[in-house]
Every structure is written in structure tokens, then in C-alpha cells.
Design a protein around this motif. Structure first.
Motif, PDB file in Angstrom:
ATOM      1  N   GLU A 256      20.577  72.789  44.763  1.00  0.00           N
ATOM      2  CA  GLU A 256      19.600  73.345  43.815  1.00  0.00           C
ATOM      3  C   GLU A 256      20.271  74.056  42.639  1.00  0.00           C
ATOM      4  OE1 GLU A 256      17.959  75.686  46.920  1.00  0.00           O
ATOM      5  OE2 GLU A 256      16.141  74.491  47.008  1.00  0.00           O
ATOM      6  N   THR A 257      21.588  74.193  42.689  1.00  0.00           N
ATOM      7  CA  THR A 257      22.274  74.865  41.599  1.00  0.00           C
ATOM      8  C   THR A 257      22.489  73.900  40.444  1.00  0.00           C
ATOM      9  OG1 THR A 257      24.462  74.415  42.528  1.00  0.00           O
ATOM     10  CG2 THR A 257      23.433  76.509  43.119  1.00  0.00           C
ATOM     11  N   GLU A 258      22.554  74.469  39.254  1.00  0.00           N
ATOM     12  CA  GLU A 258      22.738  73.670  38.051  1.00  0.00           C
ATOM     13  C   GLU A 258      24.109  73.854  37.437  1.00  0.00           C
ATOM     14  OE1 GLU A 258      19.311  74.689  35.691  1.00  0.00           O
ATOM     15  OE2 GLU A 258      18.128  73.196  36.756  1.00  0.00           O
TER      16      GLU A 258
ATOM     17  N   THR B  53      11.948  82.668  34.035  1.00  0.00           N
ATOM     18  CA  THR B  53      10.752  81.949  34.465  1.00  0.00           C
ATOM     19  C   THR B  53      11.053  80.579  35.052  1.00  0.00           C
ATOM     20  OG1 THR B  53      10.410  81.116  32.220  1.00  0.00           O
ATOM     21  CG2 THR B  53       9.237  83.137  32.842  1.00  0.00           C
ATOM     22  N   SER B  54      12.200  80.001  34.722  1.00  0.00           N
ATOM     23  CA  SER B  54      12.504  78.666  35.253  1.00  0.00           C
ATOM     24  C   SER B  54      13.772  78.610  36.095  1.00  0.00           C
ATOM     25  CB  SER B  54      12.594  77.649  34.112  1.00  0.00           C
ATOM     26  OG  SER B  54      13.608  78.007  33.207  1.00  0.00           O
ATOM     27  N   GLY B  55      14.379  79.764  36.350  1.00  0.00           N
ATOM     28  CA  GLY B  55      15.578  79.780  37.178  1.00  0.00           C
ATOM     29  C   GLY B  55      16.227  81.150  37.181  1.00  0.00           C
TER      30      GLY B  55
ATOM     31  N   SER C  44      20.728  78.624  39.204  1.00  0.00           N
ATOM     32  CA  SER C  44      19.859  77.798  40.036  1.00  0.00           C
ATOM     33  C   SER C  44      18.489  77.613  39.391  1.00  0.00           C
ATOM     34  CB  SER C  44      19.685  78.419  41.419  1.00  0.00           C
ATOM     35  OG  SER C  44      18.849  79.551  41.322  1.00  0.00           O
ATOM     36  N   ARG C  45      17.828  76.569  39.813  1.00  0.00           N
ATOM     37  CA  ARG C  45      16.457  76.309  39.371  1.00  0.00           C
ATOM     38  C   ARG C  45      15.493  77.245  40.090  1.00  0.00           C
ATOM     39  NH1 ARG C  45      18.835  71.199  39.917  1.00  0.00           N
ATOM     40  NH2 ARG C  45      18.158  70.950  42.069  1.00  0.00           N
ATOM     41  N   LYS C  46      14.309  77.400  39.519  1.00  0.00           N
ATOM     42  CA  LYS C  46      13.249  78.188  40.144  1.00  0.00           C
ATOM     43  C   LYS C  46      12.922  77.585  41.507  1.00  0.00           C
ATOM     44  CE  LYS C  46       8.614  79.896  39.417  1.00  0.00           C
ATOM     45  NZ  LYS C  46       7.520  80.049  38.470  1.00  0.00           N
ATOM     46  N   GLY C  47      12.698  78.443  42.479  1.00  0.00           N
ATOM     47  CA  GLY C  47      12.331  77.997  43.809  1.00  0.00           C
ATOM     48  C   GLY C  47      13.508  77.688  44.719  1.00  0.00           C
TER      49      GLY C  47
END
Length: 121
Positions: free
Chosen positions: A20-22, A78-80, A97-100
Motif C-alpha cells: 500500500e506504500t507509494e 485527505t488521500s494518504g 502510503s495511500r488512504k486506508g
């Protein structure tokens, strides 16, 4: 294996454990990139400077509030989110990371990676 290769391996392993990491970066506390696994559009030089500033501020806040040695902080959007981990006194590990994303898993894996980085540097 050279130090740079070992640090890149730590980041590669972190990415494998945390799909999930960017991106992630290891930066010196002076704001210089040491190693990174970032998307091509991200500027490692700028990010290293920013995460070093973030950890420097975190250390000052922890000291001012008598919280002991700084260890980690999170910047949530808000998104990560971006998680900053002290990697000894010389470096910082930042993970985006991304949200969630699974925060517990990020903390487990990234704390372990930051400890490895601290031992190497």
C-alpha cells in the motif's frame, strides 16, 4: 555488499512488505537523500530536505514537552499519509502510503527498517 546497496535493499524489502506504500526515502538529518524508492516524478532532493525538517521539528516538540527522545510522527492528508521514523541520530526514514493503508503493519515494518538503517549508519 556496499552500504548504498544494503540501504536500497531495506527499502525494497519494505515496499514488498507494504504494497500500500507509494514510496520511501532515507534522508540524513541534514536533509540530503541517502537512498530512496520513489516514483519517478518525485524529487528526492526536495523530499529529503522536507522530511529532515519534519523530524527536526518533531525532535524540538518532543524535547519542549518533555516526551523523551523523538521516535516517529505522521503527516496525514485527505488521500494518504507520510510516516517519519527516526533512524538513529543521523537519518530519517519516510514512508508514503495511500488512504486506508494498514497503519499497524506500516508501523511494524517501518520501525524495523528504521532500526536497521540506524545500525548501518
Amino acid at each position: 555488499m556496499a552500504l548504498a546497496d544494503t540501504l536500497r535493499t531495506i527499502l525494497t524489502d519494505l515496499r514488498s512488505a507494504l504494497p500500500e506504500t507509494e514510496g520511501s526515502i532515507i534522508a540524513s538529518t541534514d536533509g540530503l537523500p541517502i537512498a530512496h524508492a520513489l516514483p519517478s516524478e518525485k524529487d528526492a532532493e526536495k523530499l529529503a530536505a522536507m522530511v529532515a525538517t519534519g523530524i527536526g521539528l518533531g525532535r524540538r516538540i518532543a524535547m519542549t514537552f518533555d516526551c523523551g527522545n523523538f521516535s516517529e510522527t505522521v503527516v496525514a492528508g485527505t488521500s494518504g499519509s507520510v510516516y517519519l521514523y527516526a533512524a538513529g541520530d543521523k537519518a530519517v526514514l519516510a514512508v508514503n502510503s495511500r488512504k486506508g493503508a494498514n497503519v499497524g503493519l506500516i508501523n511494524i515494518e517501518a520501525r524495523d527498517a528504521a532500526k536497521k538503517v540506524a545500525e548501518l549508519l
